[in-house]
Write an enzyme that holds these catalytic residues in place. Structure first.
Site, PDB file in Angstrom:
ATOM      1  N   CYS A  22      -4.965  29.291 -49.128  1.00  0.00           N
ATOM      2  CA  CYS A  22      -4.048  30.088 -49.404  1.00  0.00           C
ATOM      3  C   CYS A  22      -3.644  29.088 -51.033  1.00  0.00           C
ATOM      4  O   CYS A  22      -3.098  29.307 -51.665  1.00  0.00           O
ATOM      5  CB  CYS A  22      -2.351  30.110 -48.815  1.00  0.00           C
ATOM      6  SG  CYS A  22      -2.604  31.680 -47.876  1.00  0.00           S
ATOM      7  N   ASN A  45       2.553  35.910 -41.535  1.00  0.00           N
ATOM      8  CA  ASN A  45       1.367  36.332 -40.775  1.00  0.00           C
ATOM      9  C   ASN A  45       1.315  37.170 -40.349  1.00  0.00           C
ATOM     10  O   ASN A  45       2.669  37.903 -39.516  1.00  0.00           O
ATOM     11  CB  ASN A  45       1.686  35.080 -40.651  1.00  0.00           C
ATOM     12  CG  ASN A  45       1.526  34.608 -39.814  1.00  0.00           C
ATOM     13  OD1 ASN A  45       3.215  35.175 -39.131  1.00  0.00           O
ATOM     14  ND2 ASN A  45       1.829  33.910 -38.044  1.00  0.00           N
ATOM     15  N   ILE A  46       0.329  38.084 -41.100  1.00  0.00           N
ATOM     16  CA  ILE A  46      -0.085  39.302 -40.174  1.00  0.00           C
ATOM     17  C   ILE A  46      -1.203  39.166 -39.085  1.00  0.00           C
ATOM     18  O   ILE A  46      -2.656  39.153 -40.084  1.00  0.00           O
ATOM     19  CB  ILE A  46      -0.237  40.790 -41.064  1.00  0.00           C
ATOM     20  CG1 ILE A  46       1.422  40.407 -41.813  1.00  0.00           C
ATOM     21  CG2 ILE A  46      -0.377  42.121 -39.833  1.00  0.00           C
ATOM     22  CD1 ILE A  46       1.502  41.713 -43.189  1.00  0.00           C
ATOM     23  N   GLU A  47      -1.342  38.854 -38.180  1.00  0.00           N
ATOM     24  CA  GLU A  47      -2.494  38.840 -37.125  1.00  0.00           C
ATOM     25  C   GLU A  47      -3.685  40.041 -36.626  1.00  0.00           C
ATOM     26  O   GLU A  47      -3.448  41.158 -36.378  1.00  0.00           O
ATOM     27  CB  GLU A  47      -2.548  37.522 -35.863  1.00  0.00           C
ATOM     28  CG  GLU A  47      -1.416  36.248 -36.257  1.00  0.00           C
ATOM     29  CD  GLU A  47      -1.841  35.439 -35.228  1.00  0.00           C
ATOM     30  OE1 GLU A  47      -1.828  35.790 -34.273  1.00  0.00           O
ATOM     31  OE2 GLU A  47      -1.728  34.332 -35.576  1.00  0.00           O
ATOM     32  N   CYS A 106      -2.781  34.910 -43.785  1.00  0.00           N
ATOM     33  CA  CYS A 106      -1.057  34.015 -43.522  1.00  0.00           C
ATOM     34  C   CYS A 106      -0.267  34.759 -44.749  1.00  0.00           C
ATOM     35  O   CYS A 106      -0.315  35.560 -46.061  1.00  0.00           O
ATOM     36  CB  CYS A 106      -1.813  32.653 -45.113  1.00  0.00           C
ATOM     37  SG  CYS A 106      -3.030  31.824 -43.821  1.00  0.00           S
ATOM     38  N   CYS A 163      -2.522  26.643 -45.968  1.00  0.00           N
ATOM     39  CA  CYS A 163      -4.140  25.959 -45.449  1.00  0.00           C
ATOM     40  C   CYS A 163      -4.940  26.163 -46.698  1.00  0.00           C
ATOM     41  O   CYS A 163      -3.917  25.935 -47.979  1.00  0.00           O
ATOM     42  CB  CYS A 163      -4.295  26.996 -44.925  1.00  0.00           C
ATOM     43  SG  CYS A 163      -4.948  28.939 -45.921  1.00  0.00           S
ATOM     44  N   GLU A 204       1.669  32.877 -46.774  1.00  0.00           N
ATOM     45  CA  GLU A 204       1.763  33.050 -48.341  1.00  0.00           C
ATOM     46  C   GLU A 204       1.345  34.230 -48.990  1.00  0.00           C
ATOM     47  O   GLU A 204       0.895  33.760 -50.471  1.00  0.00           O
ATOM     48  CB  GLU A 204       1.043  31.595 -48.645  1.00  0.00           C
ATOM     49  CG  GLU A 204       1.242  30.299 -47.992  1.00  0.00           C
ATOM     50  CD  GLU A 204       1.645  30.180 -46.621  1.00  0.00           C
ATOM     51  OE1 GLU A 204       1.132  31.196 -45.628  1.00  0.00           O
ATOM     52  OE2 GLU A 204       1.269  28.484 -46.379  1.00  0.00           O
TER      53      GLU A 204
HETATM   54  N1  THU Z   1      -1.181  30.573 -41.147  1.00  0.00           N
HETATM   55  C1  THU Z   1       0.068  30.631 -42.367  1.00  0.00           C
HETATM   56  O1  THU Z   1       0.253  32.439 -42.486  1.00  0.00           O
HETATM   57  N2  THU Z   1      -0.028  30.631 -43.710  1.00  0.00           N
HETATM   58  C2  THU Z   1      -0.599  29.201 -43.614  1.00  0.00           C
HETATM   59  O2  THU Z   1      -0.535  28.320 -44.462  1.00  0.00           O
HETATM   60  C3  THU Z   1      -1.518  28.569 -42.326  1.00  0.00           C
HETATM   61  C4  THU Z   1      -1.332  29.740 -40.921  1.00  0.00           C
HETATM   62  C5  THU Z   1      -0.871  31.663 -40.008  1.00  0.00           C
HETATM   63  C6  THU Z   1      -2.484  32.502 -39.714  1.00  0.00           C
HETATM   64  C7  THU Z   1      -1.925  32.241 -38.118  1.00  0.00           C
HETATM   65  O3  THU Z   1      -1.248  33.646 -38.167  1.00  0.00           O
HETATM   66  C8  THU Z   1      -1.338  31.252 -37.186  1.00  0.00           C
HETATM   67  O4  THU Z   1      -0.522  31.079 -38.557  1.00  0.00           O
HETATM   68  C9  THU Z   1      -2.098  30.165 -37.136  1.00  0.00           C
HETATM   69  O5  THU Z   1      -3.002  29.981 -37.787  1.00  0.00           O
END
Ligand code: THU
Length: 131
Positions: free
Chosen positions: A91, A44-46, A55, A88, A57
């Site tokens: 994804c 995940n890259i915010e 996300c 999520c 995935e």
């Molecule tokens: N996140 C994922 O990488 N995959 C998911 O299926 C659920 C959420 C990440 C997004 C965000 O950076 C962090 O988790 C919190 O939501």
């Protein structure tokens, strides 16, 4: 189908170390096995503009598709923050887009045991345009 579930989970764990998640502090890693037998990883890259976050995935899937892959066979998802970390809704839909004749296997880890499910466990009656 039987794949090397542990190898995929190990790759997802490795990828989670690359997570850029300073806001949520919730790290996620994913690895994707394609029909060609290759494995792609993602984290995940915010972003400061929160909606731009991707996300793990989708990061892994988009890396695979952008390298010419057309079909996904399996995906492993790992978070050091949460046991049995599930994908999520967004994804799940993206996975469905790249599912071929073989249903996608979804691998998660719960108390150091692997849980093996199918994409249809997460997304029954998925939407796809068969154009
Ligand atoms: N996140 C994922 O990488 N995959 C998911 O299926 C659920 C959420 C990440 C997004 C965000 O950076 C962090 O988790 C919190 O939501």
């Amino acid at each position: 189908m039987d794949y090397d579930y542990k190898l995929l989970m190990d790759k997802a764990k490795e990828a989670a170390k690359m997570s850029y998640s300073p806001f949520s502090k919730f790290a996620v890693g994913a690895s994707v096995l394609t029909k060609n037998g290759k494995i792609y990883t993602g984290c995940n890259i915010e972003n400061s503009s929160f909606g731009m976050t991707i996300c793990a995935e989708r990061c892994a899937i988009f890396k695979a598709i952008s390298e010419g892959e057309k079909e996904i066979l399996a995906i492993a998802i790992y978070s050091p923050n949460e046991d049995d970390c599930y994908p999520c809704g967004a994804c799940r839909q993206v996975m469905y887009e790249f599912q071929g004749e073989n249903e996608i296997t979804v691998i998660t880890e719960e108390k150091e045991n692997l849980n093996i499910k199918k994409l249809s466990d997460f997304l029954p009656y998925g939407f796809k345009i068969h154009g």
